[in-house]
Design a protein around this motif. Structure first.
Motif, PDB file in Angstrom:
ATOM      1  N   SER A 172      -2.959   0.151  -6.876  1.00 46.69           N
ATOM      2  CA  SER A 172      -2.569  -0.646  -8.059  1.00 46.69           C
ATOM      3  C   SER A 172      -1.663  -1.792  -7.651  1.00 46.69           C
ATOM      4  O   SER A 172      -1.829  -2.925  -8.103  1.00 46.69           O
ATOM      5  CB  SER A 172      -1.794   0.188  -9.070  1.00 46.69           C
ATOM      6  OG  SER A 172      -2.393   1.402  -9.266  1.00 46.69           O
ATOM      7  N   GLN A 224       3.233   5.671 -13.298  1.00 43.02           N
ATOM      8  CA  GLN A 224       2.240   6.436 -12.547  1.00 43.02           C
ATOM      9  C   GLN A 224       2.850   7.648 -11.873  1.00 43.02           C
ATOM     10  O   GLN A 224       2.292   8.742 -11.913  1.00 43.02           O
ATOM     11  CB  GLN A 224       1.558   5.539 -11.520  1.00 43.02           C
ATOM     12  CG  GLN A 224       0.485   4.705 -12.187  1.00 43.02           C
ATOM     13  CD  GLN A 224      -0.129   3.727 -11.244  1.00 43.02           C
ATOM     14  OE1 GLN A 224       0.449   3.401 -10.214  1.00 43.02           O
ATOM     15  NE2 GLN A 224      -1.301   3.247 -11.575  1.00 43.02           N
ATOM     16  N   THR A 271      -8.657  -0.623  -9.341  1.00 40.56           N
ATOM     17  CA  THR A 271      -8.145   0.680  -8.907  1.00 40.56           C
ATOM     18  C   THR A 271      -9.146   1.813  -9.142  1.00 40.56           C
ATOM     19  O   THR A 271      -9.486   2.513  -8.186  1.00 40.56           O
ATOM     20  CB  THR A 271      -6.791   0.971  -9.589  1.00 40.56           C
ATOM     21  OG1 THR A 271      -5.913  -0.118  -9.333  1.00 40.56           O
ATOM     22  CG2 THR A 271      -6.178   2.244  -9.079  1.00 40.56           C
ATOM     23  N   PRO A 272      -9.648   2.010 -10.375  1.00 41.16           N
ATOM     24  CA  PRO A 272     -10.592   3.133 -10.554  1.00 41.16           C
ATOM     25  C   PRO A 272     -11.888   2.964  -9.761  1.00 41.16           C
ATOM     26  O   PRO A 272     -12.367   3.936  -9.168  1.00 41.16           O
ATOM     27  CB  PRO A 272     -10.876   3.160 -12.059  1.00 41.16           C
ATOM     28  CG  PRO A 272     -10.269   1.957 -12.638  1.00 41.16           C
ATOM     29  CD  PRO A 272      -9.353   1.332 -11.654  1.00 41.16           C
ATOM     30  N   LEU A 276     -12.884   5.659  -6.981  1.00 40.55           N
ATOM     31  CA  LEU A 276     -14.073   6.465  -7.222  1.00 40.55           C
ATOM     32  C   LEU A 276     -15.051   6.356  -6.045  1.00 40.55           C
ATOM     33  O   LEU A 276     -15.544   7.373  -5.535  1.00 40.55           O
ATOM     34  CB  LEU A 276     -14.750   5.999  -8.517  1.00 40.55           C
ATOM     35  CG  LEU A 276     -15.679   7.016  -9.170  1.00 40.55           C
ATOM     36  CD1 LEU A 276     -14.876   8.223  -9.638  1.00 40.55           C
ATOM     37  CD2 LEU A 276     -16.428   6.388 -10.343  1.00 40.55           C
ATOM     38  N   VAL A 335      -3.310   5.836  -5.703  1.00 40.74           N
ATOM     39  CA  VAL A 335      -3.293   5.141  -6.996  1.00 40.74           C
ATOM     40  C   VAL A 335      -2.173   4.103  -7.005  1.00 40.74           C
ATOM     41  O   VAL A 335      -2.381   2.931  -7.345  1.00 40.74           O
ATOM     42  CB  VAL A 335      -3.139   6.136  -8.167  1.00 40.74           C
ATOM     43  CG1 VAL A 335      -2.854   5.387  -9.459  1.00 40.74           C
ATOM     44  CG2 VAL A 335      -4.389   6.973  -8.324  1.00 40.74           C
TER      45      VAL A 335
END
Lengths: 280, 308
Positions: free
Chosen positions: B238, B301, B96-97, B101, B234
């Motif tokens: 995820s 989240q 995910t990150p 990004l 997100v």
């Protein structure tokens, strides 16, 4: 719309050139796997380890061999039939339900909406075992209907369409009612044409999702005649595990149709993704 | 097809309005009849059934009988489950990150580029249109040792040591994750671009007049206004990484789940328990665990994003 912003963007600055170059190189890296896949599908067995992108002696033999073998054409047609029928069903039912929830006032409307929306919380994986049980009891295993039945309507599509139908002015519908049209005709003839961007977004998403679907078709089909393209390719690749040029040809056949459709309809598809993403 | 005549509206105030309203109710439930049946039979009933199956010892040969929480106890005591649990979270916390990004950076700069904008965007988007099953095979080929594998060939050309990738317990999981990240970037970039485009230009103009630097504009204007897009991506990504299956299954078909189960995610474990070992009850308990993980992650989240 972005005039002022673009003014700064068009000023040529070294930073911009660097950014552009990096973006371009990143994009090239992104398509590298696809380029290698296509290039290898055009090579014969002796050239596979020659990693030049443009084959020395390009040949369509792999395609001819695989397509005349019959299995791939069958899997291809299975995928087309399944994805097309599921897409039509979703476009019809999701928008019918979305329209009803957006434009009719009746008791229970909110409960129905929440109930449908709540199914989004349930992962497919949890439903797969009961579906399998259901399919085996009803004799749906290894049939087109068996592949298709779980996806005939989706809460996501319904939600998407409801959002868009809410933007359709009630006056249009009232005018049609005064003219004596029945509700079904009002929905189909008046409301539906007003949300074509949303319909195309829904159709693109549903078709693509079903074209690439793997998990459920893998479970529900057992005979090779009923495989969809991804499942067929997976079984084919196991059996061909050393012949990379054949596997890459199979992968190209599974991928090329969507790539070609995208290149033809790029603007439409990108807008569809944006709409679905923003509303979803 | 009911005959709603225009006369009715003319013949008198309240009554005809009510009658029209009642007709609308009939139409509404008529439209909803088939869909509601579908949702009841194909979504709600199986949901309850999945919970029920998870407390039975149902296998293909044996009819289901109630065993209470036996499957869950077995699951918690199963070392494979904890390995799979760890793998599944590795996909999530790496995938995910990293993907967000990269996709934000690309979208942020691509938004300012006009020269060949659509072309560059297409380069990033094309992988999203591919079949994970097919692409797993392309990547599997890339990861092969020399002279077959493209990546190792390049490493050899540069005089660098060969890498085992899929054959190594340490490298296999990132090697499986890479194609999943790669395939999803295009979608995320498009959504980010749409989000960036929705920010009114006047905000930027005002910020420039106030003399804010590009970095300050990014922190104070772009990112806060992009919050709904971020929340969506997100959660969406995820959930995607927690449910990873197609790539993992296809990239290592002779040994699905990688060396010593080092790449096996929960969905692959479910698949194998149900359709290789035919322990449907045990598999159902695993699906319930997956459901609970997804539920908790989405709720946490959404909450975090709302509070910030």
């Amino acid at each position: 719309m972005r005039a002022a912003y673009d003014l700064t963007a068009s000023r040529i600055r070294p930073g911009r050139i660097v950014a552009w170059t990096l973006l371009f190189l990143g994009g090239v890296v992104m398509v590298t796997p696809l380029v290698f896949m296509l290039s290898t599908s055009l090579k014969d067995a002796s050239q596979v380890y020659d990693l030049r992108v443009i084959p020395e002696a390009p040949t369509l033999d792999n395609y001819i061999e695989i397509l005349t073998d019959g299995r791939f054409t069958r899997w291809f047609l299975n995928s087309v039939v399944v994805a097309a029928i599921v897409t039509l069903s979703n476009v019809f039912f999701d928008s019918l339900v979305g329209y009803t929830l957006a434009k009719f006032r009746f008791r229970g409307r909110y409960v129905v909406f929440i109930a449908i929306l709540s199914t989004l919380m349930i992962p497919t994986e949890m439903l797969v075992l009961p579906w399998y049980l259901m399919a085996s009891q009803f004799g749906w295993l290894d049939s087109y209907w068996g592949i298709m039945f779980p996806g005939m309507m989706t809460a996501f599509g319904t939600f998407l369409m409801k959002q868009f139908f809410e933007g359709v002015p009630d006056d249009f519908l009232e005018a049609a009612r005064v003219d004596g049209l029945n509700e079904f005709t009002i929905w189909w003839k008046i409301a539906m044409p007003l949300v074509t961007p949303a319909l195309s977004a829904l159709a693109i998403f549903t078709f693509l999702g079903n074209w690439t679907a793997f998990f459920w078709p893998l479970i529900v089909t057992t005979s090779a005649d009923l495989y969809t393209l991804p499942v067929g390719l997976s079984s084919f690749a196991v059996e061909q595990s050393i012949q990379w040029e054949k596997i890459m040809t199979g992968a190209s056949i599974a991928t090329l149709p969507t790539l070609i459709v995208f290149l033809l309809l790029q603007r439409y598809i990108v807008r569809g993704v944006m709409l679905a993403g923003l509303k979803g | 097809m009911s005959a709603v005549t225009p006369r009715e509206t003319a013949s008198g105030g309240l009554w005809s309005r009510m009658s029209l309203g009642r007709k609308q109710v009939v139409w509404a439930w008529g439209f909803l009849a088939v869909p509601l049946l579908f949702y009841a039979v194909i979504r709600f009933w199986p949901t309850f059934q999945a919970f029920y199956l998870s407390v039975t010892d149902w296998t293909i040969t044996r009819p289901a009988s109630f065993v209470g929480l036996e499957n869950y106890k077995r699951l918690l005591a199963d070392p494979l489950f904890w390995q799979v649990f760890r793998n599944t979270f590795m996909y999530l916390i790496l995938g995910t990150p990293i993907s967000l990004l990269i996709s934000f950076t690309v979208a942020y700069y691509l938004d300012r580029v006009r020269f060949m904008h659509a072309f560059i965007r297409a380069l990033y988007f094309l992988p999203f249109l591919t079949t994970a099953a097919a692409m797993a095979w392309v990547w599997r080929w890339f990861y092969q040792p020399v002279p077959i594998g493209v990546i190792n060939d390049i490493l050899a050309g540069l005089g660098l040591p060969q890498q085992p990738f899929l054959r190594s317990t340490a490298q296999a999981l990132p090697a499986v994750l890479a194609p999943a990240v790669w395939a999803g970037l295009g979608f995320q970039i498009i959504i980010f671009l749409a989000g960036l485009r929705a920010i009114p230009v006047t905000y930027y103009e005002a910020a420039r007049i106030d003399g804010l630097s590009e970095g300050a504009i990014l922190r104070k204007i772009t990112l806060p206004l992009l919050k709904p897009t971020l929340v969506f991506l997100v959660v969406f990504s995820s959930i995607g990484f927690l449910r990873i299956f197609d790539q993992v299954y296809n990239i290592n078909t002779n040994d699905p789940g990688g060396p010593l189960n080092s790449t096996k995610p929960l969905v692959l474990m479910i698949y194998q328990t149900a359709f290789s070992s035919y322990e449907m009850g045990y598999a159902a308990a695993q699906t319930v665990v997956l459901f609970l993980i997804l539920l908790v992650i989405s709720l946490v989240q959404l909450r975090l994003m709302r509070d910030r």
